[in-house]
Design a protein around this motif. Structure first.
Motif, PDB file in Angstrom:
ATOM      1  N   PHE A   1       0.832  -1.199   0.000  1.00 47.36           N
ATOM      2  CA  PHE A   1       0.000   0.000   0.000  1.00 47.36           C
ATOM      3  C   PHE A   1       0.870   1.253   0.000  1.00 47.36           C
ATOM      4  O   PHE A   1       0.645   2.176  -0.789  1.00 47.36           O
ATOM      5  CB  PHE A   1      -0.934  -0.005   1.207  1.00 47.36           C
ATOM      6  CG  PHE A   1      -1.761   1.231   1.350  1.00 47.36           C
ATOM      7  CD1 PHE A   1      -2.682   1.584   0.385  1.00 47.36           C
ATOM      8  CD2 PHE A   1      -1.613   2.048   2.450  1.00 47.36           C
ATOM      9  CE1 PHE A   1      -3.455   2.732   0.511  1.00 47.36           C
ATOM     10  CE2 PHE A   1      -2.368   3.194   2.590  1.00 47.36           C
ATOM     11  CZ  PHE A   1      -3.298   3.531   1.619  1.00 47.36           C
ATOM     12  N   VAL A   2       1.879   1.274   0.830  1.00 49.21           N
ATOM     13  CA  VAL A   2       2.780   2.427   0.900  1.00 49.21           C
ATOM     14  C   VAL A   2       3.531   2.587  -0.415  1.00 49.21           C
ATOM     15  O   VAL A   2       3.766   3.712  -0.872  1.00 49.21           O
ATOM     16  CB  VAL A   2       3.764   2.276   2.086  1.00 49.21           C
ATOM     17  CG1 VAL A   2       4.875   3.297   2.013  1.00 49.21           C
ATOM     18  CG2 VAL A   2       3.019   2.386   3.397  1.00 49.21           C
TER      19      VAL A   2
ATOM     20  N   SER B   1       0.935   4.145  -2.901  1.00 48.23           N
ATOM     21  CA  SER B   1       0.004   5.167  -2.404  1.00 48.23           C
ATOM     22  C   SER B   1       0.268   6.561  -2.970  1.00 48.23           C
ATOM     23  O   SER B   1      -0.648   7.375  -3.036  1.00 48.23           O
ATOM     24  CB  SER B   1       0.020   5.211  -0.879  1.00 48.23           C
ATOM     25  OG  SER B   1       1.283   5.613  -0.415  1.00 48.23           O
ATOM     26  N   SER B   2       1.479   6.841  -3.395  1.00 43.44           N
ATOM     27  CA  SER B   2       1.771   8.168  -3.943  1.00 43.44           C
ATOM     28  C   SER B   2       1.032   8.422  -5.261  1.00 43.44           C
ATOM     29  O   SER B   2       0.901   9.574  -5.681  1.00 43.44           O
ATOM     30  CB  SER B   2       3.275   8.336  -4.152  1.00 43.44           C
ATOM     31  OG  SER B   2       3.749   7.410  -5.095  1.00 43.44           O
TER      32      SER B   2
ATOM     33  N   LEU C   1      -2.175   7.607  -5.699  1.00 40.62           N
ATOM     34  CA  LEU C   1      -3.599   7.627  -5.404  1.00 40.62           C
ATOM     35  C   LEU C   1      -4.042   8.989  -4.886  1.00 40.62           C
ATOM     36  O   LEU C   1      -3.240   9.737  -4.340  1.00 40.62           O
ATOM     37  CB  LEU C   1      -3.928   6.573  -4.335  1.00 40.62           C
ATOM     38  CG  LEU C   1      -3.566   5.134  -4.654  1.00 40.62           C
ATOM     39  CD1 LEU C   1      -3.770   4.267  -3.427  1.00 40.62           C
ATOM     40  CD2 LEU C   1      -4.379   4.619  -5.812  1.00 40.62           C
ATOM     41  N   THR C   2      -5.320   9.252  -5.032  1.00 45.94           N
ATOM     42  CA  THR C   2      -5.885  10.456  -4.432  1.00 45.94           C
ATOM     43  C   THR C   2      -6.102  10.197  -2.948  1.00 45.94           C
ATOM     44  O   THR C   2      -6.081   9.057  -2.485  1.00 45.94           O
ATOM     45  CB  THR C   2      -7.234  10.836  -5.074  1.00 45.94           C
ATOM     46  OG1 THR C   2      -8.176   9.808  -4.780  1.00 45.94           O
ATOM     47  CG2 THR C   2      -7.106  11.024  -6.574  1.00 45.94           C
ATOM     48  N   ARG C   3      -6.325  11.261  -2.216  1.00 47.59           N
ATOM     49  CA  ARG C   3      -6.544  11.128  -0.768  1.00 47.59           C
ATOM     50  C   ARG C   3      -7.767  10.261  -0.474  1.00 47.59           C
ATOM     51  O   ARG C   3      -7.757   9.426   0.422  1.00 47.59           O
ATOM     52  CB  ARG C   3      -6.719  12.511  -0.158  1.00 47.59           C
ATOM     53  CG  ARG C   3      -6.864  12.477   1.344  1.00 47.59           C
ATOM     54  CD  ARG C   3      -6.861  13.854   1.917  1.00 47.59           C
ATOM     55  NE  ARG C   3      -5.477  14.316   1.913  1.00 47.59           N
ATOM     56  CZ  ARG C   3      -5.107  15.532   2.211  1.00 47.59           C
ATOM     57  NH1 ARG C   3      -6.010  16.437   2.500  1.00 47.59           N
ATOM     58  NH2 ARG C   3      -3.850  15.876   2.208  1.00 47.59           N
TER      59      ARG C   3
ATOM     60  N   GLU D   1      -9.068   7.867  -2.390  1.00 46.93           N
ATOM     61  CA  GLU D   1      -8.747   6.474  -2.715  1.00 46.93           C
ATOM     62  C   GLU D   1      -7.896   5.845  -1.609  1.00 46.93           C
ATOM     63  O   GLU D   1      -8.113   4.691  -1.236  1.00 46.93           O
ATOM     64  CB  GLU D   1      -8.001   6.397  -4.043  1.00 46.93           C
ATOM     65  CG  GLU D   1      -8.859   6.720  -5.244  1.00 46.93           C
ATOM     66  CD  GLU D   1      -8.053   6.883  -6.515  1.00 46.93           C
ATOM     67  OE1 GLU D   1      -8.648   6.706  -7.588  1.00 46.93           O
ATOM     68  OE2 GLU D   1      -6.849   7.181  -6.452  1.00 46.93           O
ATOM     69  N   MET D   2      -6.960   6.614  -1.081  1.00 52.29           N
ATOM     70  CA  MET D   2      -6.116   6.103   0.003  1.00 52.29           C
ATOM     71  C   MET D   2      -6.949   5.770   1.231  1.00 52.29           C
ATOM     72  O   MET D   2      -6.745   4.728   1.848  1.00 52.29           O
ATOM     73  CB  MET D   2      -5.032   7.129   0.370  1.00 52.29           C
ATOM     74  CG  MET D   2      -3.945   7.226  -0.664  1.00 52.29           C
ATOM     75  SD  MET D   2      -2.736   8.501  -0.339  1.00 52.29           S
ATOM     76  CE  MET D   2      -2.202   8.132   1.298  1.00 52.29           C
ATOM     77  N   ARG D   3      -7.886   6.632   1.582  1.00 49.42           N
ATOM     78  CA  ARG D   3      -8.755   6.361   2.734  1.00 49.42           C
ATOM     79  C   ARG D   3      -9.592   5.108   2.520  1.00 49.42           C
ATOM     80  O   ARG D   3      -9.739   4.283   3.418  1.00 49.42           O
ATOM     81  CB  ARG D   3      -9.667   7.553   2.999  1.00 49.42           C
ATOM     82  CG  ARG D   3      -8.971   8.703   3.630  1.00 49.42           C
ATOM     83  CD  ARG D   3      -9.944   9.796   3.970  1.00 49.42           C
ATOM     84  NE  ARG D   3      -9.230  10.976   4.414  1.00 49.42           N
ATOM     85  CZ  ARG D   3      -9.543  12.205   4.069  1.00 49.42           C
ATOM     86  NH1 ARG D   3     -10.580  12.439   3.294  1.00 49.42           N
ATOM     87  NH2 ARG D   3      -8.834  13.211   4.520  1.00 49.42           N
TER      88      ARG D   3
ATOM     89  N   ILE E   1      -8.997   2.514   0.543  1.00 51.96           N
ATOM     90  CA  ILE E   1      -8.171   1.319   0.567  1.00 51.96           C
ATOM     91  C   ILE E   1      -7.695   1.019   1.987  1.00 51.96           C
ATOM     92  O   ILE E   1      -7.696  -0.134   2.418  1.00 51.96           O
ATOM     93  CB  ILE E   1      -6.987   1.455  -0.405  1.00 51.96           C
ATOM     94  CG1 ILE E   1      -7.523   1.461  -1.844  1.00 51.96           C
ATOM     95  CG2 ILE E   1      -5.978   0.338  -0.210  1.00 51.96           C
ATOM     96  CD1 ILE E   1      -6.487   1.761  -2.893  1.00 51.96           C
ATOM     97  N   LYS E   2      -7.315   2.044   2.722  1.00 52.41           N
ATOM     98  CA  LYS E   2      -6.891   1.861   4.116  1.00 52.41           C
ATOM     99  C   LYS E   2      -8.011   1.224   4.930  1.00 52.41           C
ATOM    100  O   LYS E   2      -7.778   0.294   5.699  1.00 52.41           O
ATOM    101  CB  LYS E   2      -6.496   3.193   4.722  1.00 52.41           C
ATOM    102  CG  LYS E   2      -6.094   3.118   6.164  1.00 52.41           C
ATOM    103  CD  LYS E   2      -5.791   4.519   6.679  1.00 52.41           C
ATOM    104  CE  LYS E   2      -5.804   4.549   8.174  1.00 52.41           C
ATOM    105  NZ  LYS E   2      -7.122   4.653   8.757  1.00 52.41           N
TER     106      LYS E   2
END
Length: 52
Positions: free
Chosen positions: A27-28, A31-32, A34-36, A38-40, A42-43
């Motif tokens: 994920f890390v 993650s760069s 992805l949009t904020r 999308e990151m939320r 997926i997290k």
């Protein structure tokens, strides 16, 4: 927009084909790109998949 590779990876995470640490590492790694939002999303899916 989430790519095909990320969707496939997320399906593997949901089936627990990765350890929690490996899932977070991957994920890390991407993650760069992805949009904020999308990151939320997926997290949250990772946390739901590995919740005890």
């Amino acid at each position: 927009m989430i790519t095909k590779e990320v969707r496939e990876w997320l399906q593997k995470v949901e089936r627990r084909q990765y350890s929690y640490e490996d899932a977070l590492y991957e994920f890390v790694r991407f993650s760069s790109f992805l949009t904020r939002e999308e990151m939320r999303m997926i997290k949250n899916k990772i946390e739901d998949a590995y919740r005890l």
